[in-house]
Each structure stands twice: as C-alpha cells, then as structure tokens.
Design a protein around this motif. Sequence first.
Motif, mmCIF file in Angstrom:
data_model
loop_
_atom_site.group_PDB
_atom_site.id
_atom_site.type_symbol
_atom_site.label_atom_id
_atom_site.label_comp_id
_atom_site.label_asym_id
_atom_site.label_seq_id
_atom_site.Cartn_x
_atom_site.Cartn_y
_atom_site.Cartn_z
ATOM 1 N N CYS A 9 -37.827 36.856 23.852
ATOM 2 C CA CYS A 9 -39.242 36.849 24.544
ATOM 3 C C CYS A 9 -40.152 36.417 23.523
ATOM 4 O O CYS A 9 -40.200 37.154 22.418
ATOM 5 C CB CYS A 9 -39.469 37.957 25.266
ATOM 6 S SG CYS A 9 -41.348 38.026 26.031
ATOM 7 N N ARG A 19 -31.145 33.691 29.486
ATOM 8 C CA ARG A 19 -31.864 32.505 29.392
ATOM 9 C C ARG A 19 -32.034 31.998 30.724
ATOM 10 O O ARG A 19 -33.149 31.374 31.017
ATOM 11 C CB ARG A 19 -30.866 31.445 28.706
ATOM 12 C CG ARG A 19 -30.445 31.595 27.309
ATOM 13 C CD ARG A 19 -29.984 30.642 26.627
ATOM 14 N NE ARG A 19 -29.200 30.756 25.218
ATOM 15 C CZ ARG A 19 -30.264 30.731 24.315
ATOM 16 N NH1 ARG A 19 -31.416 30.255 24.506
ATOM 17 N NH2 ARG A 19 -29.754 31.024 22.994
ATOM 18 N N LEU A 22 -35.688 33.402 31.799
ATOM 19 C CA LEU A 22 -36.837 33.599 30.690
ATOM 20 C C LEU A 22 -37.929 33.126 31.279
ATOM 21 O O LEU A 22 -39.126 33.641 31.018
ATOM 22 C CB LEU A 22 -36.080 32.648 29.597
ATOM 23 C CG LEU A 22 -37.401 32.652 28.610
ATOM 24 C CD1 LEU A 22 -37.641 33.732 27.706
ATOM 25 C CD2 LEU A 22 -37.085 31.545 27.382
ATOM 26 N N THR A 44 -41.075 27.037 28.057
ATOM 27 C CA THR A 44 -40.691 28.111 27.597
ATOM 28 C C THR A 44 -40.696 28.402 26.017
ATOM 29 O O THR A 44 -40.388 29.528 25.702
ATOM 30 C CB THR A 44 -38.910 28.281 28.023
ATOM 31 O OG1 THR A 44 -38.325 27.364 27.187
ATOM 32 C CG2 THR A 44 -38.865 28.459 29.530
#
Length: 105
Positions: A9, A19, A22, A44
């Motif tokens: 993170c 993943r 996420l 992300t």
Amino acid sequence: MSDNGFTTCPYNASHRVPRSRLQHHIVKCQKVNPELWICPFNATHRCQENLKENHYNTCPDRPHDIALPKAKAAKNSTVGAVTTPKPILQKDYLPENDPDCEYWD
C-alpha cells in the motif's frame, strides 16, 4: 510462499494487499492517511509531492508517444481530453433511430 500477487500500500508500508484489490484498498486507506500525489497515468501510483516529478518522468505506465514537456504543460499535470463530451440522450439509443438495427419479429 510466493509474493508475486501482492503489492504494498502506498499509504502504509505494513499493508500488503493482493494486486487485484489495490484500488479498493487505496480508497479506504486514503481516508485516514495524509494526501499523496496521484499519478495521471495510473491512479494506483501514489507518492509524496516532492517525488512526483521523478515518478512522472519514470512512470512505467506513461505512454511513449507523450512528450514530457507537452504533458507537463497541462494545468493539473493530467493527460487526456480537454473538452467535455457531448451528452447522448437515451432517445438516441432507441432502435427506431438506429439505421443498423435489425427487426426479427
């Protein structure tokens, strides 16, 4: 145990998440952590303000056909459409208005 399917993170290094989860995790984690800069090429990717220029230049998701000076000239450092799309009304999708629509009845 393989660690290939997990990532760290950007808000808390002790958080290891799959993943595939996420984006969901980031939404929750950003509410209780200090604000980070969001990469315009991949949401992300998050980093501190002082590291944003380095990430912007080296982001693996940056398209190769975007020249850096032109992309950085944008007001908010994002790359994309600069016009608002024209809204399409539902009546435009009705079969009677579609010349390619086939009637089987």
